[in-house]
Design a protein around this motif. Structure first.
Motif: not given
Length: 130
Positions: A65-85
């Motif tokens: 139901r989460s919007q970001y999960v629905r976006n992942i289902m449509a396109d699993p390519k993502v970016r993650v910012r961890v400790h500013g990087r």
């Protein structure tokens, strides 16, 4: 979906919209960037999770139901910012993983909040590139 879960989802979503607008601006807060499934625009969501080796783990409090999960289902390519990087990667939804057990391995404060406000927990693993 039961009425109580629906009410909880609406209340939490309204609160998170306001909170996330602030959290996205904090320089060291962890963010998950997906591609909007309809707009094609980058969508940044503050998340709580932990990097373990070449993977980043998090638990979605409202599952698919989460919007970001629905976006992942449509396109699993993502970016993650961890400790500013920023790190690029591919997200995987893990419905067979035990999200409650997974929360015990993630940051304590966020995990407690997810347990309290969540209704349909879902584990997400992001395999980070290089």
């Amino acid at each position: 979906m039961p009425r109580s879960i629906e009410r909880k989802y609406r209340a939490v979503t309204a609160f998170q919209r306001r909170l996330n607008a602030v959290m996205r601006r904090l320089p060291n807060h962890t963010l998950l960037e997906t591609t909007g499934r309809t707009s094609g625009l980058p969508r940044r969501t503050p998340v709580g999770g932990r990097r373990v080796g070449d993977s980043f783990w998090l638990v979605s409090e409202f599952g698919e139901r989460s919007q970001y999960v629905r976006n992942i289902m449509a396109d699993p390519k993502v970016r993650v910012r961890v400790h500013g990087r920023w790190h690029t990667g591919t997200a995987h939804l893990l419905p067979d993983d035990d999200p409650v057990a997974r929360l015990r391995t993630l940051p304590r404060l966020n995990s407690a909040a997810v347990r309290v406000i969540g209704a349909q927990l879902l584990t997400v693993r992001v395999d980070l590139d290089g």
